[in-house]
Design an enzyme around this catalytic site. Structure first.
Site, short mmCIF file in Angstrom:
data_model
loop_
_atom_site.label_atom_id
_atom_site.label_comp_id
_atom_site.label_asym_id
_atom_site.label_seq_id
_atom_site.Cartn_x
_atom_site.Cartn_y
_atom_site.Cartn_z
CG LEU A 619 28.80 25.38 22.07
CD1 LEU A 619 30.24 24.92 22.01
CD2 LEU A 619 28.40 25.70 23.49
CB SER A 620 28.90 30.44 18.60
OG SER A 620 29.89 29.63 18.00
N GLY A 622 28.47 31.35 13.37
CA GLY A 622 29.33 32.33 12.71
C GLY A 622 29.00 32.46 11.23
CB SER A 625 31.32 27.14 10.92
OG SER A 625 31.88 28.05 11.84
CG ASP A 742 34.06 35.43 10.23
OD1 ASP A 742 33.27 34.55 10.61
OD2 ASP A 742 33.78 36.64 10.29
#
Ligand SMILES: *[C@@H]1O[C@H](CO)[C@@H](O)[C@H](O)[C@H]1NC(C)=O
Ligand SMILES: *[C@@H]1O[C@H](CO)[C@@H](O)[C@H](O)[C@H]1NC(C)=O
Ligand SMILES: *[C@@H]1O[C@H](CO)[C@@H](O)[C@H](O)[C@H]1NC(C)=O
Ligand SMILES: *[C@@H]1O[C@H](CO)[C@@H](O)[C@H](O)[C@H]1NC(C)=O
Ligand SMILES: *[C@@H]1O[C@H](CO)[C@@H](O)[C@H](O)[C@H]1NC(C)=O
Ligand SMILES: *[C@@H]1O[C@H](CO)[C@@H](O)[C@H](O)[C@H]1NC(C)=O
Ligand SMILES: *[C@@H]1O[C@H](CO)[C@@H](O)[C@H](O)[C@H]1NC(C)=O
Ligand SMILES: *[C@@H]1O[C@H](CO)[C@@H](O)[C@H](O)[C@H]1NC(C)=O
Length: 896
Positions: A619-620, A622, A625, A742
């Protein structure tokens, strides 16, 4: 079977299914069907039924061609409660895993009657009573795990019959009595773990001689006697944890036979004698912790041969001599802690060659001589504890090179000379600067005022003279100050933290006056005292701030670019690693939990793990993670976040981490993403969250117009409410003393009603260095959101968070990314916005016209929010508002 069959026909079918099985294996599988029905009634596990063929039920394995003989039941983490004794009526059962459920009552003694039983895992339940002696009947048992229950009593002697035991785990119970001697005679024992009980008596003599023991973990008991040398005899031991017992005697010389020994934790015992030089042969040693014992002799130079040594803690023993020079060869050493011994000699300069050293604790010893000029040598030093020694000479100017230092303790030495102005360069100082009980002379350097993150300043009991510089008002984070017992004079500057202090913080300075001392300045110096003095210091402060801004911008740019490149490389590596994992067989889950009881049935941990194997689920991605979407067999969709920078330390500090997660799961704020569970396997940690159907703010702002035509441009009121949501979440975090590591639009998640929730909150807890889970020094946040001061401090702070939040606000207002090419080289969104007036651009040219031209009301609100964003992204951390204030200002903007 079609679900619409009338009940009578269903019953008939069931009979038809069962009959042949009964005929094929009389008394065997037929009995299994009855026992399985009984288990189903008692436990009601999800996925059991509706069919009558128990071999098709979830987590059930039957022997092939046996006509229904159950060989294994795996039902960990299903929220089960009830009686499972019926499992003892499954004669072919070899494996039963009911770990991490809510089982109560006693361990069923009848399980001991199972002739083929090999694996029993009942860990993490609420089982009570004794370990049943009857288990001895299951003579094929190889893995027995009863840890984390409420079992009491002694380990029964009858279990000596379990000759095949390979792994015995009994930790986290209330067991008493001694470890039975027969444990030493088990020929296959590899893992023995019984920590956190109330076991007493000795470690069984001879343990380790009969089998290739790899892990022995017995910490937090009341064990006595010596560490038997036999543990090391075969050389197979990898992990030895005996912390917090009453063990005495010496560390056996044989320890060096274990070439694979990586972890030795034997602190808080009564061990005596010397650390054997043979320790150098344990070449894999990573952690060696033997603090708070009665060890004597010197620190063996042979430790230098353990090239992977990361932590060496020998504090509070009776060690003497010097720190051996050769320890400087330990490239991986991160913490050297030798406080509270009788060590001496000069400062062990060679240690400064350890490039990874972040904590050096030499306190409470007898070190003497000068401190070395390059005391940090550009290293990662964060904690430098040199107090309570006999160091002399001045503080080296090289102290200014300690760019990551968080705490400096130099109290109770013989240091003298003037406090060098370079101390003001250590902008990272945050926890404490303590120079008390020395012989410092001269005036206080006004550069102290630059330490705007410092919380505790203790300069008491020295011979410091002159006035307290007004510049010290720059110490905006100061809470505790002590300047007592010096020769300071003049008025105490008007500065909240000073006046709020106790009088004893300033007492013992004969010529000092003003609040909080009960001495009127007029009575000493006449009534006009102090006026000119202040004007000058303001001007100086302005000049200082000006030059700082310039330097900040230059340095931050270089650092930001460098970190960006590094991150790119890391991502490529991470991808590679993930691709490789696909081929790996099913992972061994070390620990896992769902915090929310109502979800326990719905979540399947293997599905979570497997989802991370497929790139298509991503999904993404970062800073810390990568997030995957995982569809559970139950149909529930879960967000699975795989931590990246998890080093071995995280896994090692698993218990702490789990506790922290559990605590976070209880932090309840509508604008913070809460973890709903976790899985730890191999070297990986997965965090589970609710799936947020509307993606992230990043996607909302920047991805919307490409493909999805029905998804229209977000409207301003929605964006403003998202901005307020995030501000509230962050303000709450700061209120509970948590700093987010973050903040970025990619970490703002939107639920089905477009309420915004700030994510990655747990990262700050999991990586918190003071929690001992990892080193924070590599942490910066996402490119474009990094506050400029980070270049200096390498430390994320509350004002740093405000800056990153300001960048998110600017993104919302401009619909631009934090870093875009159109800004020009070296210019990011913040700089682009701040320099707009200089380019002759109006706010209209900055804000997204698709929003600002819709109505006067929207435009007015946007202008107000722009002001807030400008404040938040001020270069000087001290000028940025607190998040609480930001929330107020945004709410005002909304109501205007
Ligand atoms: C319990 O112990 C067994 C055998 O040592 C091990 O395989 C299993 O993973 C442990 N269970 C948990 C939940 O850690
Ligand atoms: C262990 O025993 C002590 C007293 O003997 C009791 O207070 C405690 O609750 C028990 N712990 C568990 C987990 O049962
Ligand atoms: C260790 O402790 C035991 C009792 O717990 C005692 O009998 C023995 O003498 C002690 N040994 C040493 C070396 O102190
Ligand atoms: C040190 O650690 C590395 C990486 O974990 C490992 O490959 C190496 O074998 C270790 N060295 C020793 C001597 O155990
Ligand atoms: C300082 O660090 C450099 C490496 O950056 C090293 O070569 C040098 O030996 C160190 N100096 C001291 C005194 O340890
Ligand atoms: C130690 O430092 C070296 C570079 O000096 C680096 O390559 C290595 O990864 C560091 N090790 C750890 C454990 O941080
Ligand atoms: C500073 O260090 C001294 C010891 O040298 C200690 O007594 C004192 O408590 C410390 N000050 C603070 C504020 O912690
Ligand atoms: C300041 O330090 C002195 C010792 O130098 C101590 O007696 C006093 O209690 C301290 N004051 C405060 C407020 O900590």
């Amino acid at each position: 079977m079609p679900p619409s069959l009338p009940p009578s026909r269903r019953g008939f079918l069931l009979l038809a299914l069962l009959l042949p099985a009964c005929l094929a294996a009389p008394g065997g599988a037929g009995g299994d069907a009855a026992a399985m029905q009984a288990l189903r009634r008692e436990l009601a596990p999800p996925g059991w039924g509706p069919g009558a063929d128990h071999c098709a039920w979830r987590g059930v394995t039957c022997a092939a061609g046996s006509g229904g003989a159950v060989t294994a039941i795996d039902l960990p983490r299903r929220g089960l409660r009830g009686d499972f004794a019926a499992a003892a009526a499954l004669p072919a059962l070899a494996r039963l895993d009911l770990s991490a459920n809510s089982l109560r009552g006693a361990v069923p003694a009848a399980l001991g009657a199972l002739p083929r039983f090999e694996f029993l895992d009942l860990s993490m339940n609420a089982l009570a009573g004794p370990v049943p002696a009857a288990l001895a009947g299951a003579s094929a048992l190889r893995f027995l795990n009863l840890s984390d229950n409420a079992l009491s009593g002694a380990i029964p002697d009858e279990l000596r019959g379990l000759r095949g035991l390979q792994e015995l785990q009994l930790s986290g119970n209330n067991l008493t009595g001694a470890l039975p001697g027969w444990l030493a005679g088990l020929p296959a024992l590899r893992v023995l773990s019984a920590y956190e009980n109330s076991l007493s008596g000795p470690i069984p003599p001879g343990l380790g001689l009969s089998s290739e023991l790899q892990v022995l973990n017995l910490h937090s008991n009341a064990l006595e006697g010596a560490i038997p040398g036999s543990l090391f005899q075969l050389g197979t031991l990898q992990v030895l944890v005996l912390t917090l017992n009453r063990l005495n005697g010496t560390i056996p010389d044989a320890i060096g036979r274990c070439r694979g020994l990586s972890n030795v934790r034997i602190g808080d015992n009564r061990l005596s004698g010397a650390i054997p030089p043979s320790i150098g042969d344990a070449a894999s040693l990573t952690y060696f912790e033997a603090n708070t014992n009665d060890l004597s002799g010197g620190i063996p130079a042979q430790l230098a041969r353990c090239a992977n040594l990361t932590l060496l803690n020998l504090a509070y023993n009776r060690l003497a001599g010097e720190v051996p020079d050769v320890l400087g060869e330990l490239w991986n050493l991160q913490e050297l802690i030798v406080s509270g011994n009788g060590l001496g000699g000069e400062f062990p300069k060679s240690i400064l060659r350890c490039r990874n050293l972040s904590k050096l604790d030499l306190s409470y010893n007898s070190f003497h001589g000068d401190l070395p000029e390059n005391i940090c040598n550009g290293s990662r030093m964060q904690f430098l504890f040199l107090d309570h020694n006999e160091f002399s000479g001045a503080i080296p100017r090289g102290i200014g090179g300690c760019t990551r230092l968080l705490a400096l303790q130099l109290g109770s030495n013989n240091l003298g000379g003037q406090i060098p102005a370079e101390i003001g360069k250590v902008k990272s100082l945050q926890i404490a600067l303590n120079l008390s009980f020395n012989h410092f002379v001269g005036t206080l350097p006004r550069e102290l005022g630059r330490l705007d993150k410092l919380v505790t300043l203790d300069l008491s009991s020295n011979e410091i003279s002159g006035q307290i510089p007004g510049d010290m008002r720059g110490m905006l984070s100061l809470i505790e100050v002590n300047l007592s017992n010096n020769r300071l004079s003049g008025a105490i500057p008007a500065f909240g933290p000073f006046q709020k202090s106790a009088a004893s913080s300033f007492s013992g300075n004969a010529k000092l006056c003003g609040d909080p001392l009960d001495v009127d300045c007029g009575s000493i110096y006449g009534s006009n005292y102090g006026m000119d003095h202040r004007k000058i210091s303001y001007r100086v402060a302005l000049a200082v701030v000006g030059s700082c801004v310039l330097i900040f911008s230059l340095v931050s740019l270089v650092v930001a670019l460098f970190m960006w490149r590094e991150r790119q490389e890391k991502e490529v590596e991470a991808k590679k690693a993930e691709a490789e994992e696909v081929v790996v067989a099913a992972p061994q889950v070390v620990a896992s939990t769902v915090f929310i009881e109502s979800l326990q049935q719905a979540i399947d941990f293997q599905s979570c793990v497997k989802a991370t194997y497929k790139d298509a689920n991503e999904l993404s991605n970062g800073t810390f993670s990568t997030t995957y979407k995982a569809v559970m067999p139950s149909g529930m969709v879960v967000c699975v976040k795989k931590l990246k920078s998890v080093d071995r330390a995280v896994i090692h500090h698993q218990t702490k981490m789990i506790r922290e997660l559990e605590r976070l799961a209880h932090i309840n704020h509508k604008n913070l993403v809460r973890p709903i569970g976790y899985v730890i396997y191999d070297d990986c940690a997965l965090l589970l969250h609710h799936h947020m159907p509307n993606g992230t703010l990043l996607q909302l702002l920047h991805n919307d117009c490409n493909t999805d035509s029905e998804k229209q441009k977000p409207d301003w009121p929605r964006l403003l409410s998202i901005a307020i949501d995030v501000a509230e979440g962050l303000a709450f975090l700061h209120q509970v003393a948590t700093i987010h590591l973050d903040i970025s639009s990619g970490n703002v998640h939107l639920d089905s009603h477009y309420n915004a929730l700030l994510g990655e909150v747990e990262i700050s807890k999991l990586l918190d260095p003071s929690k001992g889970t990892a080193s924070i020094s590599a942490v910066a946040g996402s490119f474009g959101y990094i506050p400029p001061e980070y270049a200096y401090t390498m430390q994320v702070t509350v004002p740093g968070n405000v800056y990153s939040y300001g960048v998110v606000l600017l993104e919302i207002l401009t619909s631009k990314l934090p870093v875009e090419e159109e800004f020009g080289e070296g210019v990011d969104l913040v700089k682009w916005v701040h320099t707009a007036p200089a380019r002759g651009e109006t706010p209209e040219q900055i804000m997204d016209p698709r929003l600002s031209t819709v109505s006067f009301a929207w435009r007015r609100q946007m202008l107000a929010v722009l002001k807030v964003a400008m404040l938040c992204t001020e270069r000087t951390p001290a000028k940025r508002p607190r998040m609480k204030k930001v929330v107020e200002m945004l709410q005002e903007a909304k109501n205007s």
